[in-house]
Scaffold this motif. Structure first.
Motif, PDB file in Angstrom:
ATOM      1  N   ARG A 294       0.815  -1.214   0.000  1.00 50.68           N
ATOM      2  CA  ARG A 294       0.000   0.000   0.000  1.00 50.68           C
ATOM      3  C   ARG A 294       0.853   1.271   0.000  1.00 50.68           C
ATOM      4  O   ARG A 294       0.576   2.224  -0.732  1.00 50.68           O
ATOM      5  N   THR A 295       1.878   1.305   0.849  1.00 48.77           N
ATOM      6  CA  THR A 295       2.663   2.534   1.009  1.00 48.77           C
ATOM      7  C   THR A 295       3.401   2.932  -0.269  1.00 48.77           C
ATOM      8  O   THR A 295       3.254   4.080  -0.738  1.00 48.77           O
ATOM      9  N   PRO A 296       4.209   2.028  -0.864  1.00 50.17           N
ATOM     10  CA  PRO A 296       4.882   2.447  -2.105  1.00 50.17           C
ATOM     11  C   PRO A 296       3.899   2.766  -3.225  1.00 50.17           C
ATOM     12  O   PRO A 296       4.152   3.663  -4.036  1.00 50.17           O
ATOM     13  N   LEU A 297       2.760   2.051  -3.262  1.00 48.27           N
ATOM     14  CA  LEU A 297       1.767   2.342  -4.302  1.00 48.27           C
ATOM     15  C   LEU A 297       1.182   3.740  -4.106  1.00 48.27           C
ATOM     16  O   LEU A 297       0.935   4.462  -5.090  1.00 48.27           O
ATOM     17  N   ALA A 298       0.974   4.142  -2.852  1.00 50.69           N
ATOM     18  CA  ALA A 298       0.449   5.486  -2.580  1.00 50.69           C
ATOM     19  C   ALA A 298       1.421   6.553  -3.070  1.00 50.69           C
ATOM     20  O   ALA A 298       1.012   7.584  -3.621  1.00 50.69           O
ATOM     21  N   HIS A 299       2.733   6.318  -2.880  1.00 50.23           N
ATOM     22  CA  HIS A 299       3.745   7.274  -3.369  1.00 50.23           C
ATOM     23  C   HIS A 299       3.716   7.361  -4.898  1.00 50.23           C
ATOM     24  O   HIS A 299       3.761   8.449  -5.478  1.00 50.23           O
ATOM     25  N   ILE A 300       3.655   6.202  -5.531  1.00 50.97           N
ATOM     26  CA  ILE A 300       3.605   6.177  -7.005  1.00 50.97           C
ATOM     27  C   ILE A 300       2.376   6.923  -7.502  1.00 50.97           C
ATOM     28  O   ILE A 300       2.461   7.760  -8.416  1.00 50.97           O
TER      29      ILE A 300
ATOM     30  N   LEU B  58       1.181   8.731 -19.258  1.00 45.36           N
ATOM     31  CA  LEU B  58       0.806   8.840 -17.850  1.00 45.36           C
ATOM     32  C   LEU B  58      -0.629   8.343 -17.614  1.00 45.36           C
ATOM     33  O   LEU B  58      -0.957   7.814 -16.548  1.00 45.36           O
ATOM     34  N   GLY B  59      -1.480   8.519 -18.619  1.00 45.85           N
ATOM     35  CA  GLY B  59      -2.847   7.991 -18.513  1.00 45.85           C
ATOM     36  C   GLY B  59      -2.839   6.479 -18.370  1.00 45.85           C
ATOM     37  O   GLY B  59      -3.595   5.906 -17.572  1.00 45.85           O
ATOM     38  N   VAL B  60      -1.971   5.828 -19.145  1.00 41.99           N
ATOM     39  CA  VAL B  60      -1.834   4.366 -19.044  1.00 41.99           C
ATOM     40  C   VAL B  60      -1.324   3.976 -17.657  1.00 41.99           C
ATOM     41  O   VAL B  60      -1.816   3.029 -17.032  1.00 41.99           O
ATOM     42  N   VAL B  61      -0.322   4.717 -17.164  1.00 37.72           N
ATOM     43  CA  VAL B  61       0.240   4.433 -15.838  1.00 37.72           C
ATOM     44  C   VAL B  61      -0.819   4.612 -14.749  1.00 37.72           C
ATOM     45  O   VAL B  61      -0.939   3.797 -13.830  1.00 37.72           O
ATOM     46  N   GLN B  62      -1.622   5.676 -14.866  1.00 41.14           N
ATOM     47  CA  GLN B  62      -2.662   5.916 -13.866  1.00 41.14           C
ATOM     48  C   GLN B  62      -3.671   4.777 -13.827  1.00 41.14           C
ATOM     49  O   GLN B  62      -4.089   4.330 -12.755  1.00 41.14           O
ATOM     50  N   ARG B  63      -4.073   4.297 -14.994  1.00 39.13           N
ATOM     51  CA  ARG B  63      -5.040   3.191 -15.020  1.00 39.13           C
ATOM     52  C   ARG B  63      -4.434   1.928 -14.410  1.00 39.13           C
ATOM     53  O   ARG B  63      -5.101   1.181 -13.694  1.00 39.13           O
ATOM     54  N   ALA B  64      -3.132   1.706 -14.689  1.00 40.60           N
ATOM     55  CA  ALA B  64      -2.465   0.533 -14.124  1.00 40.60           C
ATOM     56  C   ALA B  64      -2.355   0.650 -12.607  1.00 40.60           C
ATOM     57  O   ALA B  64      -2.551  -0.326 -11.876  1.00 40.60           O
ATOM     58  N   VAL B  65      -2.052   1.853 -12.120  1.00 38.90           N
ATOM     59  CA  VAL B  65      -1.956   2.087 -10.677  1.00 38.90           C
ATOM     60  C   VAL B  65      -3.313   1.867 -10.006  1.00 38.90           C
ATOM     61  O   VAL B  65      -3.411   1.241  -8.937  1.00 38.90           O
ATOM     62  N   ASP B  66      -4.372   2.372 -10.633  1.00 39.36           N
ATOM     63  CA  ASP B  66      -5.718   2.187 -10.083  1.00 39.36           C
ATOM     64  C   ASP B  66      -6.083   0.701 -10.019  1.00 39.36           C
ATOM     65  O   ASP B  66      -6.664   0.214  -9.036  1.00 39.36           O
ATOM     66  N   ARG B  67      -5.732  -0.013 -11.076  1.00 44.43           N
ATOM     67  CA  ARG B  67      -6.037  -1.446 -11.109  1.00 44.43           C
ATOM     68  C   ARG B  67      -5.242  -2.183 -10.035  1.00 44.43           C
ATOM     69  O   ARG B  67      -5.772  -3.054  -9.337  1.00 44.43           O
ATOM     70  N   LEU B  68      -3.975  -1.842  -9.896  1.00 50.91           N
ATOM     71  CA  LEU B  68      -3.152  -2.464  -8.866  1.00 50.91           C
ATOM     72  C   LEU B  68      -3.706  -2.164  -7.475  1.00 50.91           C
ATOM     73  O   LEU B  68      -3.723  -3.036  -6.591  1.00 50.91           O
ATOM     74  N   GLY B  69      -4.176  -0.956  -7.283  1.00 54.65           N
ATOM     75  CA  GLY B  69      -4.775  -0.595  -5.999  1.00 54.65           C
ATOM     76  C   GLY B  69      -5.996  -1.446  -5.691  1.00 54.65           C
ATOM     77  O   GLY B  69      -6.186  -1.890  -4.548  1.00 54.65           O
ATOM     78  N   ARG B  70      -6.847  -1.682  -6.701  1.00 52.14           N
ATOM     79  CA  ARG B  70      -8.038  -2.509  -6.482  1.00 52.14           C
ATOM     80  C   ARG B  70      -7.648  -3.945  -6.159  1.00 52.14           C
ATOM     81  O   ARG B  70      -8.276  -4.593  -5.315  1.00 52.14           O
ATOM     82  N   LEU B  71      -6.617  -4.448  -6.840  1.00 53.92           N
ATOM     83  CA  LEU B  71      -6.169  -5.815  -6.575  1.00 53.92           C
ATOM     84  C   LEU B  71      -5.647  -5.949  -5.143  1.00 53.92           C
ATOM     85  O   LEU B  71      -5.928  -6.946  -4.457  1.00 53.92           O
ATOM     86  N   ILE B  72      -4.902  -4.954  -4.677  1.00 55.47           N
ATOM     87  CA  ILE B  72      -4.379  -4.989  -3.310  1.00 55.47           C
ATOM     88  C   ILE B  72      -5.517  -4.952  -2.302  1.00 55.47           C
ATOM     89  O   ILE B  72      -5.523  -5.684  -1.309  1.00 55.47           O
ATOM     90  N   GLU B  73      -6.520  -4.118  -2.549  1.00 55.49           N
ATOM     91  CA  GLU B  73      -7.667  -4.050  -1.639  1.00 55.49           C
ATOM     92  C   GLU B  73      -8.416  -5.375  -1.623  1.00 55.49           C
ATOM     93  O   GLU B  73      -8.903  -5.814  -0.576  1.00 55.49           O
ATOM     94  N   ASP B  74      -8.521  -6.031  -2.781  1.00 50.13           N
ATOM     95  CA  ASP B  74      -9.166  -7.354  -2.826  1.00 50.13           C
ATOM     96  C   ASP B  74      -8.390  -8.357  -1.989  1.00 50.13           C
ATOM     97  O   ASP B  74      -8.974  -9.171  -1.263  1.00 50.13           O
TER      98      ASP B  74
ATOM     99  N   TYR C 272      -7.613 -12.923 -20.151  1.00 48.78           N
ATOM    100  CA  TYR C 272      -8.326 -12.172 -19.126  1.00 48.78           C
ATOM    101  C   TYR C 272      -7.500 -12.125 -17.844  1.00 48.78           C
ATOM    102  O   TYR C 272      -7.084 -13.151 -17.320  1.00 48.78           O
ATOM    103  N   GLY C 273      -7.264 -10.913 -17.309  1.00 45.55           N
ATOM    104  CA  GLY C 273      -6.448 -10.762 -16.119  1.00 45.55           C
ATOM    105  C   GLY C 273      -7.255 -10.872 -14.842  1.00 45.55           C
ATOM    106  O   GLY C 273      -8.438 -11.177 -14.846  1.00 45.55           O
ATOM    107  N   GLY C 274      -6.565 -10.598 -13.700  1.00 45.59           N
ATOM    108  CA  GLY C 274      -7.216 -10.633 -12.401  1.00 45.59           C
ATOM    109  C   GLY C 274      -6.529 -11.602 -11.465  1.00 45.59           C
ATOM    110  O   GLY C 274      -5.745 -12.447 -11.873  1.00 45.59           O
ATOM    111  N   THR C 275      -6.856 -11.483 -10.163  1.00 49.47           N
ATOM    112  CA  THR C 275      -6.255 -12.353  -9.156  1.00 49.47           C
ATOM    113  C   THR C 275      -7.030 -13.631  -8.966  1.00 49.47           C
ATOM    114  O   THR C 275      -6.550 -14.560  -8.327  1.00 49.47           O
ATOM    115  N   GLY C 276      -8.265 -13.689  -9.463  1.00 50.73           N
ATOM    116  CA  GLY C 276      -9.097 -14.855  -9.189  1.00 50.73           C
ATOM    117  C   GLY C 276      -9.753 -14.781  -7.822  1.00 50.73           C
ATOM    118  O   GLY C 276     -10.208 -15.792  -7.290  1.00 50.73           O
ATOM    119  N   LEU C 277      -9.816 -13.569  -7.235  1.00 52.40           N
ATOM    120  CA  LEU C 277     -10.403 -13.401  -5.906  1.00 52.40           C
ATOM    121  C   LEU C 277     -11.816 -12.848  -5.936  1.00 52.40           C
ATOM    122  O   LEU C 277     -12.550 -12.977  -4.959  1.00 52.40           O
TER     123      LEU C 277
END
Length: 377
Positions: free
Chosen positions: A161-167, A190-206, A333-338
């Motif tokens: 969570r912490t390094p992702l928040a900095h990114i 940067l738009g692509v990076v933002q979408r990837a960061v948002d997706r990574l954030g959702r995966l971490i929350e899951d 199809y991506g995702g964690t399977g959670l």
């Protein structure tokens, strides 16, 4: 301390292994240590597998030991022809409505004596007892491993969570040109990076949600809420993804659905997750529908798509955490399977279950019912 008294007109039970008298509340034999609870479990299983409720359970130990005939054959205590004769006699008695245990039949026909039968029964009980202990040890080990896995997932997820928040923070500063002007190519990147960061954030929350639920269960924050409110929020969150995928998103909510008691945040997430999955697996030009209708005393909510569908033989797999039907490194199809594992946990906490109907090449329907009187039935 006073010794427990035997019930009137009834002899004390004896341990099937050592014949030592047993106290009425004994769980294990105080003399030899055999687990007496096993006898009760086996007796219950025998009862559920066919002993009529009007018929009393026999008091003899062999009544709770399965396949005594096979065991006697293996030990050389009975010949195959003798066993067949006893089974034929037992079938005749059963046809006449008389339930007779094989051990009793063998005794009455003089094919074994009481001492031989008791010794065979005792040895079987001891073997079953040992097998039960092995199974319990294996279950305890699996429980420990599952706890270790949940703790690891939770710890790693929180650390991410912490390094992702900095990114995320610096990406947003750059996207807003607060760290200097950007070219068009840099803005798009940067738009692509933002979408990837948002997706990574959702995966971490899951991951955090799943590990917390696995270890502690789900704590619901119940309140009165309408299906229309939750559906509206879920549809709004799913709109952009559906538009990009070329999937038509439809709401089919019946009029007159009254408020219900539920956790609106978690149920809205469930609806969004089901919509997200449906959009992901529906080709462009297809349709995903969020439906709700009254089926008193409940409301039935469904997400129906015209996507690729799921093979019937693999329906149960979709609820396995960290599992993808396509597990190859090049999967489409991506995702964690959670996602569906969490959906199942949340709905279970609401007292309901998710049902799935799917046909390959034609689409899927995920449905659950919520009680109008509370948080599910």
């Amino acid at each position: 301390m006073d010794q427990p008294q035997a019930p009137a007109k009834r002899e004390l039970l004896a341990c099937p292994q050592c014949q030592h008298p047993l106290p009425g509340d004994a769980r294990t034999c105080p003399n030899c240590g055999v687990d007496l609870a096993l006898l009760a479990l086996l007796a219950e299983r025998a009862f559920l597998e066919g002993v009529p409720q009007s018929a009393p359970l026999p008091d003899t130990p062999e009544s709770v030991v399965p396949r005594i005939g096979e065991y006697l054959l293996e030990q050389g205590l009975l010949q195959p022809a003798q066993l067949e004769r006893a089974l034929q006699e037992q079938r005749k008695l059963n046809q006449k409505g008389t339930r007779r245990l094989l051990g009793q039949t063998l005794l009455e026909m003089g094919l074994v004596d009481r001492e031989t039968l008791d010794r065979a029964v005792t040895r079987q009980i001891i073997s079953l007892h040992a097998a039960l202990q092995d199974a319990n040890r294996a279950l305890e080990r699996l429980t420990e491993l599952n706890q270790i896995k949940a703790n690891l997932i939770s710890n790693v997820s929180h650390e991410l969570r912490t390094p992702l928040a900095h990114i995320k923070g610096y990406v947003e500063l750059m996207a807003d040109s607060q760290l200097g002007p950007l070219s068009d190519d840099q803005t798009r990147a940067l738009g692509v990076v933002q979408r990837a960061v948002d997706r990574l954030g959702r995966l971490i929350e899951d991951l955090i949600e799943f590990s917390t639920a696995s270890r502690e269960g789900l704590a619901l924050h119940l309140q009165r809420v309408t299906v229309q409110e939750m559906a509206s929020q879920a549809l709004e969150r799913s709109h952009e993804k559906a538009e990009k995928a070329g999937v038509h998103l439809v709401a089919e909510l019946a009029d007159g659905i009254p408020p219900l008691t539920a956790d609106p945040v978690r149920l809205t997430w469930v609806l969004h997750q089901l919509l997200d999955n449906a959009i992901k697996f529906t080709p462009g030009g297809g349709q995903v529908s969020l439906r709700a209708r009254l089926e008193p005393p409940a409301v039935l909510i469904s997400v129906v798509d015209t996507g690729i569908g799921i093979a019937e033989a693999r329906l149960e797999e979709i609820f396995e955490p960290f599992h993808q039907l396509d597990g190859s490194p090049t999967r489409r199809y991506g995702g964690t399977g959670l996602g569906l594992s969490l959906v199942k946990l949340i709905l279970s906490a609401h007292g309901t279950q998710l049902s799935v109907h799917s046909e390959e090449g034609k689409g899927s329907a995920f449905s659950f019912a919520l009680s109008l009187d509370g948080a599910g039935e």
